[in-house]
Scaffold this motif. Structure first.
Motif, PDB file in Angstrom:
ATOM      1  N   ARG A 138     103.763  54.283 -19.654  1.00 20.97           N
ATOM      2  CA  ARG A 138     102.812  53.209 -19.988  1.00 20.97           C
ATOM      3  C   ARG A 138     103.477  52.098 -20.811  1.00 20.97           C
ATOM      4  NH1 ARG A 138     100.328  58.080 -19.837  1.00 20.97           N
ATOM      5  NH2 ARG A 138      98.251  58.250 -18.932  1.00 20.97           N
ATOM      6  N   ASP A 139     104.609  52.411 -21.425  1.00 18.47           N
ATOM      7  CA  ASP A 139     105.334  51.405 -22.223  1.00 18.47           C
ATOM      8  C   ASP A 139     106.329  50.597 -21.380  1.00 18.47           C
ATOM      9  OD1 ASP A 139     104.070  52.413 -24.464  1.00 18.47           O
ATOM     10  OD2 ASP A 139     105.722  53.751 -24.986  1.00 18.47           O
ATOM     11  N   ARG A 189     103.370  57.619 -12.947  1.00 21.02           N
ATOM     12  CA  ARG A 189     103.165  58.806 -13.787  1.00 21.02           C
ATOM     13  C   ARG A 189     104.190  59.903 -13.533  1.00 21.02           C
ATOM     14  NH1 ARG A 189      97.858  61.585 -10.780  1.00 21.02           N
ATOM     15  NH2 ARG A 189      98.888  61.807  -8.776  1.00 21.02           N
ATOM     16  N   ARG A 229     102.738  74.728 -24.157  1.00 24.01           N
ATOM     17  CA  ARG A 229     102.267  73.483 -23.544  1.00 24.01           C
ATOM     18  C   ARG A 229     103.437  72.688 -22.997  1.00 24.01           C
ATOM     19  NH1 ARG A 229      99.161  73.280 -28.041  1.00 24.01           N
ATOM     20  NH2 ARG A 229     100.553  71.951 -29.223  1.00 24.01           N
ATOM     21  N   GLY A 230     103.153  71.913 -21.968  1.00 25.22           N
ATOM     22  CA  GLY A 230     104.179  71.011 -21.465  1.00 25.22           C
ATOM     23  C   GLY A 230     103.547  69.956 -20.594  1.00 25.22           C
ATOM     24  N   ASN A 231     104.225  68.827 -20.461  1.00 28.86           N
ATOM     25  CA  ASN A 231     103.710  67.748 -19.618  1.00 28.86           C
ATOM     26  C   ASN A 231     103.757  68.178 -18.158  1.00 28.86           C
ATOM     27  OD1 ASN A 231     103.455  65.380 -18.021  1.00 28.86           O
ATOM     28  ND2 ASN A 231     104.095  64.129 -19.768  1.00 28.86           N
ATOM     29  N   PRO A 232     102.627  68.126 -17.452  1.00 26.13           N
ATOM     30  CA  PRO A 232     102.624  68.572 -16.058  1.00 26.13           C
ATOM     31  C   PRO A 232     103.518  67.751 -15.137  1.00 26.13           C
ATOM     32  CG  PRO A 232     100.506  67.611 -16.669  1.00 26.13           C
ATOM     33  CD  PRO A 232     101.294  67.744 -17.926  1.00 26.13           C
ATOM     34  N   MET A 233     103.896  66.550 -15.565  1.00 24.22           N
ATOM     35  CA  MET A 233     104.801  65.730 -14.755  1.00 24.22           C
ATOM     36  C   MET A 233     106.261  65.965 -15.143  1.00 24.22           C
ATOM     37  SD  MET A 233     102.885  64.252 -12.690  1.00 24.22           S
ATOM     38  CE  MET A 233     101.202  63.697 -12.452  1.00 24.22           C
ATOM     39  N   ARG A 279      97.837  55.681 -29.273  1.00 19.77           N
ATOM     40  CA  ARG A 279      98.164  54.278 -29.551  1.00 19.77           C
ATOM     41  C   ARG A 279      98.230  53.419 -28.297  1.00 19.77           C
ATOM     42  NH1 ARG A 279     103.595  52.909 -28.769  1.00 19.77           N
ATOM     43  NH2 ARG A 279     104.936  54.722 -28.482  1.00 19.77           N
ATOM     44  N   ARG A 280      98.338  54.048 -27.104  1.00 19.90           N
ATOM     45  CA  ARG A 280      98.369  53.252 -25.874  1.00 19.90           C
ATOM     46  C   ARG A 280      96.974  53.019 -25.308  1.00 19.90           C
ATOM     47  NH1 ARG A 280     102.411  56.744 -25.989  1.00 19.90           N
ATOM     48  NH2 ARG A 280     104.503  55.867 -26.174  1.00 19.90           N
ATOM     49  N   ASP A 310      92.462  55.888 -18.557  1.00 20.35           N
ATOM     50  CA  ASP A 310      93.915  55.779 -18.674  1.00 20.35           C
ATOM     51  C   ASP A 310      94.624  56.669 -17.654  1.00 20.35           C
ATOM     52  OD1 ASP A 310      96.240  54.750 -20.122  1.00 20.35           O
ATOM     53  OD2 ASP A 310      96.542  56.867 -20.648  1.00 20.35           O
ATOM     54  N   HIS A 311      94.072  57.816 -17.352  1.00 19.59           N
ATOM     55  CA  HIS A 311      94.748  58.766 -16.461  1.00 19.59           C
ATOM     56  C   HIS A 311      94.318  58.636 -15.003  1.00 19.59           C
ATOM     57  CE1 HIS A 311      95.825  60.680 -20.269  1.00 19.59           C
ATOM     58  NE2 HIS A 311      96.789  61.268 -19.595  1.00 19.59           N
ATOM     59  N   LEU A 369      96.921  66.696 -10.064  1.00 22.79           N
ATOM     60  CA  LEU A 369      97.942  66.305 -11.038  1.00 22.79           C
ATOM     61  C   LEU A 369      97.330  65.488 -12.178  1.00 22.79           C
ATOM     62  CD1 LEU A 369     101.004  65.368  -8.823  1.00 22.79           C
ATOM     63  CD2 LEU A 369     100.949  67.112 -10.606  1.00 22.79           C
ATOM     64  N   ALA A 370      96.407  64.603 -11.827  1.00 21.45           N
ATOM     65  CA  ALA A 370      95.767  63.778 -12.858  1.00 21.45           C
ATOM     66  C   ALA A 370      94.918  64.659 -13.784  1.00 21.45           C
ATOM     67  CB  ALA A 370      94.914  62.688 -12.211  1.00 21.45           C
ATOM     68  N   ALA A 391      95.576  67.813 -14.420  1.00 24.42           N
ATOM     69  CA  ALA A 391      96.554  68.529 -15.247  1.00 24.42           C
ATOM     70  C   ALA A 391      97.067  67.635 -16.377  1.00 24.42           C
ATOM     71  CB  ALA A 391      97.710  69.008 -14.380  1.00 24.42           C
ATOM     72  N   GLU A 392      97.296  66.370 -16.053  1.00 25.42           N
ATOM     73  CA  GLU A 392      97.770  65.427 -17.086  1.00 25.42           C
ATOM     74  C   GLU A 392      96.716  65.215 -18.170  1.00 25.42           C
ATOM     75  OE1 GLU A 392     100.756  62.032 -16.456  1.00 25.42           O
ATOM     76  OE2 GLU A 392      99.094  61.702 -15.072  1.00 25.42           O
ATOM     77  N   PHE A 432      96.518  68.231 -20.358  1.00 28.30           N
ATOM     78  CA  PHE A 432      97.660  68.242 -21.275  1.00 28.30           C
ATOM     79  C   PHE A 432      97.445  67.249 -22.421  1.00 28.30           C
ATOM     80  CE2 PHE A 432     101.886  66.252 -22.246  1.00 28.30           C
ATOM     81  CZ  PHE A 432     102.368  67.285 -23.035  1.00 28.30           C
ATOM     82  N   GLU A 457      95.027  68.832 -24.799  1.00 33.21           N
ATOM     83  CA  GLU A 457      95.708  69.949 -25.474  1.00 33.21           C
ATOM     84  C   GLU A 457      96.550  69.420 -26.629  1.00 33.21           C
ATOM     85  OE1 GLU A 457      97.890  71.723 -22.145  1.00 33.21           O
ATOM     86  OE2 GLU A 457      96.741  73.569 -22.423  1.00 33.21           O
ATOM     87  N   ASP A 458      97.321  68.369 -26.315  1.00 36.54           N
ATOM     88  CA  ASP A 458      98.229  67.809 -27.299  1.00 36.54           C
ATOM     89  C   ASP A 458      97.451  67.097 -28.411  1.00 36.54           C
ATOM     90  OD1 ASP A 458     100.926  68.269 -27.248  1.00 36.54           O
ATOM     91  OD2 ASP A 458     101.448  66.189 -26.764  1.00 36.54           O
ATOM     92  N   GLN A 488      95.609  69.829 -30.297  1.00 34.84           N
ATOM     93  CA  GLN A 488      96.460  71.000 -30.588  1.00 34.84           C
ATOM     94  C   GLN A 488      95.759  72.291 -30.153  1.00 34.84           C
ATOM     95  OE1 GLN A 488      99.818  70.680 -32.299  1.00 34.84           O
ATOM     96  NE2 GLN A 488      99.350  68.778 -31.211  1.00 34.84           N
TER      97      GLN A 488
END
Lengths: 424, 125
Positions: free
Chosen positions: A63-64, A79, A138-142, B22-23, B54-55, B81-82, B84-85, B88, B91-92, B95
């Protein structure tokens, strides 16, 4: 036998992000290097990089990112991309348009995609750090599809809806030359009508600096002389990133639709040194064999070769080895082929190098120029007898070779013939 | 720019969770803090819309206003996939860890809101 021709090329490179600016850089021997600070640490001895201009991809977050005007990409592709995937997408769009095709023309089983990159150590590092901090929870799915080696074929095949042969090549700095060689074979075998070949790499610290640990990078801080293949004072290569894309088509297909042909991809050869995991064979054993096989495959005599785009990366050992190999194959030829390494201008693009340099050769052949040896002042004595032009020459060519060598002693030589010459 | 400098100096509004926001529009950070601090459900609704927007892989279908019955895949163009994103991201942000079984239960925006609320409340208690 079916022939393969190059009908489209695209560049995101340190010396230009379109054909016109790349051509101007070749003509004027204008390099793409800048001084950089790595990882905010001025103590890193390596100071020069072949920078990719017009992109902002220093963030791990897509996104940046920012890219030059004229491209439009949605989140559905961004993505799952790495920074070099973004470069590759831009280069592919250029190559497809240059070939006079629309993206929709690739969405079929007759079109293949061969790619080469080291993946994205930059993103991989970030994603593995996330996994580590979360202690595996946890982890980024991409994370996988954006960063592992193969990310280019995953993403580009999806984006262009390519349904033919899709795979990646991993032979380090020979990777995208392998991709082109096997693309030629696929077309000769009648399996594909066209193959999009793309090589790309990232100029990020995570891709480039590990080569400093091998003592392979130049520590010369002067952008105007750090990369000087075949020069006696060379001290290592200068890294670069970007992307190069080539549209390789079966000749009758290209002719039937009236496509402009840069050159015929007329043959290729590969052979390994069987010698060292990282160093070239001191007398270029594998490269000699690769060049001989390539000439035979293209039905070309050594005396017919007009120009050789050398692999020469500006390392002390590698350039010397290639000089030996060139003298071995062409030493007895009365009219010496011109030899230069365009890495003096671009830097060394690793997996991308073969595709980038083949695209530079194709462009040079079409424009009737031979790129000169930038930054060469005192040729290494090992180069005695080689014809190393100091300036870019306005000379038509009928046959060009492009050499690439990778770790483990993988060597690939590609042969380009002028389009008219291929049918006489 | 003053918001950013405040975020850097005030521990309550900084840290990795808020950094993820922040985005998104600045209101997303306020909504996040409001839900986390006071359990404000309206704020959670607005936050979910901002995150889904956003996703969204299909901007033509992107959610513009709240509809608890709207389905993530069929109505607002999400693919696996979206989803899952997005999972995530939550989750993040909070936490928390969300299992595959839990994700399978969430089909609509309303279910997503209820799920996040339950999960975060369980974490706090």
């Amino acid at each position: 036998m079916r022939r393969a021709v190059i009908t489209g090329i695209g560049f995101i490179s340190s010396i230009g992000n379109d054909r016109a600016s790349v051509l101007a850089s070749l003509r004027e021997l204008r390099h793409g290097f800048e001084q950089v600070t790595w990882l905010d640490n001025p103590r890193v001895a390596v100071k020069v990089l072949g920078t990719v201009k017009g992109f902002q991809v220093a963030s791990t977050e897509w996104r940046d990112w920012r890219w030059p005007e004229g491209y439009s990409f949605g989140s559905e592709i961004l993505r799952s991309l790495a920074p070099h995937g973004l470069y590759a997408l831009c280069a592919c769009e250029q190559a497809v348009a240059d070939a006079g095709l629309r993206a929709a023309d690739l969405a079929n089983v007759d079109t293949g995609l061969f790619t080469a990159s080291a993946g994205s150590p930059f993103l991989l590092h970030h994603h593995l750090k996330t996994l580590d901090v979360a202690r595996g929870e946890r982890g980024n799915p991409m994370g996988v599809v954006s960063s592992i080696s193969g990310t280019l074929n995953f993403n580009l095949a999806t984006h262009f809806h390519i349904q033919g042969a899709v795979c990646g090549f991993v032979s380090a700095c020979a990777s995208s030359s392998h991709a082109l060689g096997y693309a030629l074979d696929e077309i000769r075998l009648g399996r594909q009508k066209r193959i999009l070949v793309v090589g790309a790499e990232e100029p990020h610290a995570e891709t480039v600096l590990p080569f400093a640990a091998m003592r392979a990078l130049s520590i010369n801080p002067d952008p105007g002389s750090a990369s000087r293949p075949f020069d006696r004072r060379r001290d290592g290569f200068v890294g670069t990133g970007g992307a190069a894309a080539l549209l390789v088509e079966e000749e009758s297909e290209a002719l039937a639709r009236g496509a402009t042909i840069y050159a015929e991809l007329a043959g290729w050869g590969q052979a390994a040194d069987g010698h060292s995991v990282a160093m070239s064979h001191p007398e270029g054993r594998g490269l000699i064999e690769a060049m001989k096989r390539a000439l035979k495959d293209a039905s070309v005599e050594s005396s017919e070769v007009d120009y050789i785009n050398a692999h020469a990366t500006s390392t002390p050992v590698g350039d010397k080895s290639e000089a030996f190999a060139l003298r071995s194959v062409f030493g007895a030829v009365p009219r010496q082929p011109r030899v230069s390494s365009t890495k003096a201008l671009t830097g060394h693009g690793l997996s991308m190098a073969g595709a980038l340099e083949t695209a530079l050769c194709a462009l040079s052949m079409k424009e009737g120029i031979i790129p000169g040896c930038a930054h060469l002042q005192e040729p290494d004595p090992a180069c005695e007898g080689l014809d190393l032009p100091r300036a870019t020459l306005a000379e038509p060519t009928r046959v060009m070779l492009n050499n690439s060598s990778g770790f483990g002693g993988s060597n690939v030589c590609l042969v380009l013939k002028a389009a008219a010459a291929s049918r006489t | 720019m003053s918001t950013q400098s405040n975020a850097c100096t005030n521990p309550a509004t900084s840290g990795p969770s808020v950094d993820k926001l922040r985005r998104l529009p600045p209101s997303a950070t306020e909504d996040f803090l409001s839900f986390k601090g006071k359990g404000d459900e309206e704020a959670l609704t607005r936050l979910i819309i901002a995150v889904l927007t956003d996703h969204s892989p299909d901007k033509a279908k992107a959610v513009t206003q709240w509809g608890p019955e709207l389905r993530l895949i069929e109505d607002i163009g999400f693919d696996s996939l979206a989803i899952a994103e997005t999972v995530f991201f939550f989750e993040d942000l909070f936490q928390i860890s969300i299992s595959n079984e839990e994700i399978m239960q969430v089909r609509t925006l309303g279910e997503l809101r209820a799920f996040v609320k339950t999960k975060v409340t369980a974490l706090a208690s």
